[in-house]
Design a protein around this motif. Structure first.
Motif, short mmCIF file in Angstrom:
data_model
loop_
_atom_site.label_atom_id
_atom_site.label_comp_id
_atom_site.label_asym_id
_atom_site.label_seq_id
_atom_site.Cartn_x
_atom_site.Cartn_y
_atom_site.Cartn_z
N ALA A 7 29.68 8.80 -26.83
CA ALA A 7 29.55 8.52 -25.39
C ALA A 7 29.18 9.83 -24.70
N THR A 8 28.28 9.73 -23.72
CA THR A 8 27.78 10.91 -23.01
C THR A 8 27.74 10.62 -21.52
N PHE A 9 28.05 11.65 -20.73
CA PHE A 9 28.06 11.50 -19.28
C PHE A 9 27.59 12.83 -18.68
N THR A 10 26.53 12.80 -17.86
CA THR A 10 26.03 14.00 -17.20
C THR A 10 26.41 13.94 -15.73
N LEU A 11 26.90 15.08 -15.24
CA LEU A 11 27.43 15.16 -13.88
C LEU A 11 26.85 16.38 -13.17
N PRO A 12 26.82 16.35 -11.84
CA PRO A 12 26.40 17.54 -11.10
C PRO A 12 27.45 18.64 -11.24
N SER A 13 27.01 19.88 -11.26
CA SER A 13 27.94 21.02 -11.34
C SER A 13 28.59 21.23 -9.98
N ASP A 14 29.57 20.41 -9.72
CA ASP A 14 30.29 20.43 -8.45
C ASP A 14 31.76 20.23 -8.79
N PRO A 15 32.66 20.88 -8.07
CA PRO A 15 34.08 20.73 -8.39
C PRO A 15 34.58 19.28 -8.43
N VAL A 16 34.02 18.40 -7.61
CA VAL A 16 34.48 17.01 -7.63
C VAL A 16 34.13 16.30 -8.94
N SER A 17 33.18 16.86 -9.69
CA SER A 17 32.78 16.26 -10.96
C SER A 17 33.83 16.42 -12.05
N VAL A 18 34.73 17.37 -11.88
CA VAL A 18 35.75 17.61 -12.91
C VAL A 18 36.63 16.36 -13.07
N ASN A 54 35.09 25.20 -16.20
CA ASN A 54 34.30 26.37 -16.63
C ASN A 54 32.81 26.14 -16.40
N ALA A 55 32.34 24.93 -16.72
CA ALA A 55 30.91 24.64 -16.54
C ALA A 55 30.50 24.70 -15.09
N VAL A 56 31.42 24.38 -14.19
CA VAL A 56 31.13 24.42 -12.76
C VAL A 56 31.29 25.84 -12.21
N GLN A 57 32.39 26.49 -12.52
CA GLN A 57 32.70 27.78 -11.89
C GLN A 57 31.99 28.97 -12.50
N HIS A 58 31.80 28.97 -13.81
CA HIS A 58 31.33 30.18 -14.47
C HIS A 58 29.84 30.18 -14.79
N THR A 59 29.11 29.20 -14.27
CA THR A 59 27.66 29.22 -14.46
C THR A 59 26.96 29.75 -13.22
N PHE A 60 27.74 30.10 -12.21
CA PHE A 60 27.23 30.77 -11.02
C PHE A 60 26.07 30.04 -10.37
N GLY A 61 26.15 28.70 -10.36
CA GLY A 61 25.12 27.90 -9.72
C GLY A 61 23.82 27.81 -10.50
N GLN A 62 23.78 28.40 -11.71
CA GLN A 62 22.55 28.39 -12.50
C GLN A 62 22.44 27.18 -13.43
N VAL A 82 31.23 20.05 -23.97
CA VAL A 82 30.70 20.20 -22.62
C VAL A 82 29.53 21.16 -22.71
N THR A 83 28.37 20.70 -22.24
CA THR A 83 27.14 21.47 -22.29
C THR A 83 26.70 21.84 -20.89
N ASP A 84 26.30 23.11 -20.73
CA ASP A 84 25.67 23.52 -19.48
C ASP A 84 24.45 24.36 -19.83
N SER A 85 23.63 24.67 -18.82
CA SER A 85 22.37 25.37 -19.09
C SER A 85 22.45 26.88 -18.86
N HIS A 86 23.64 27.40 -18.61
CA HIS A 86 23.80 28.83 -18.40
C HIS A 86 23.99 29.53 -19.75
N PRO A 87 23.31 30.66 -19.97
CA PRO A 87 23.39 31.31 -21.28
C PRO A 87 24.69 32.06 -21.55
N ARG A 88 25.48 32.35 -20.53
CA ARG A 88 26.71 33.13 -20.74
C ARG A 88 27.75 32.29 -21.46
N TRP A 89 28.27 32.84 -22.56
CA TRP A 89 29.29 32.14 -23.34
C TRP A 89 30.66 32.43 -22.75
N PRO A 90 31.62 31.55 -23.01
CA PRO A 90 32.98 31.76 -22.49
C PRO A 90 33.54 33.09 -22.99
#
Length: 143
Positions: A7-18, A54-62, A82-90
């Motif tokens: 199962a997969t679900f894509t959400l906007p990087s917004d705090p309400v998405s958590v 982490n995907a919302v806060q630490h990708t700095f809007g990128q 959890v996948t995001d498009s920011h290259p910085r690893w945790p």
């Protein structure tokens, strides 16, 4: 039962998405047979909350979106990603660092270890990353 459920679900990087990510995971796992009132279900909801945060806060809007992936392999292993498009690893903060945030990865690793699981981070082809948690699955799977 199929050898593989996903199962997969894509959400906007917004705090309400958590909270949406948490509800998606809880609902999917309930369909797969995990009762929502177990310690494991609570731990998985916390893991997803931390990963999504982490995907919302630490990708700095990128990273405009993040994706939650659930995979159940042969009724033996649950993989939460959890996948995001920011290259910085945790980053793991040193234990001596005292601050109000930045402990998500410590919590995630501890919960994964508690259940006999593991954490891995893999790069995506697009330059981002997926943080995966693999946990043993000992739940009789439904439909």
């Amino acid at each position: 039962m199929a050898d593989h459920q996903e199962a997969t679900f894509t959400l906007p990087s917004d705090p309400v998405s958590v909270s949406s990510a948490r509800r998606f995971v809880a609902s999917t796992l309930a369909e797969w047979g995990l009762s929502e009132d177990t310690d494991l279900a609570d731990s998985i909801r916390l893991i997803i909350s931390e990963l999504a945060t982490n995907a919302v806060q630490h990708t700095f809007g990128q990273s405009p979106t993040f994706t939650v992936d659930l995979r159940l392999e042969r009724d033996e292993e649950l993989r939460l990603g959890v996948t995001d498009s920011h290259p910085r690893w945790p980053q793991r903060l040193p234990a001596a660092v005292r601050q109000d945030n930045g402990r998500g990865m410590v919590i995630i690793r501890a919960l994964a270890k508690e259940y006999g699981g593991r954490l891995t981070v893999v790069p995506t082809a697009e330059g981002g990353k997926t943080v995966w948690i693999a946990l043993p699955w000992a739940v009789p799977v439904q439909g």
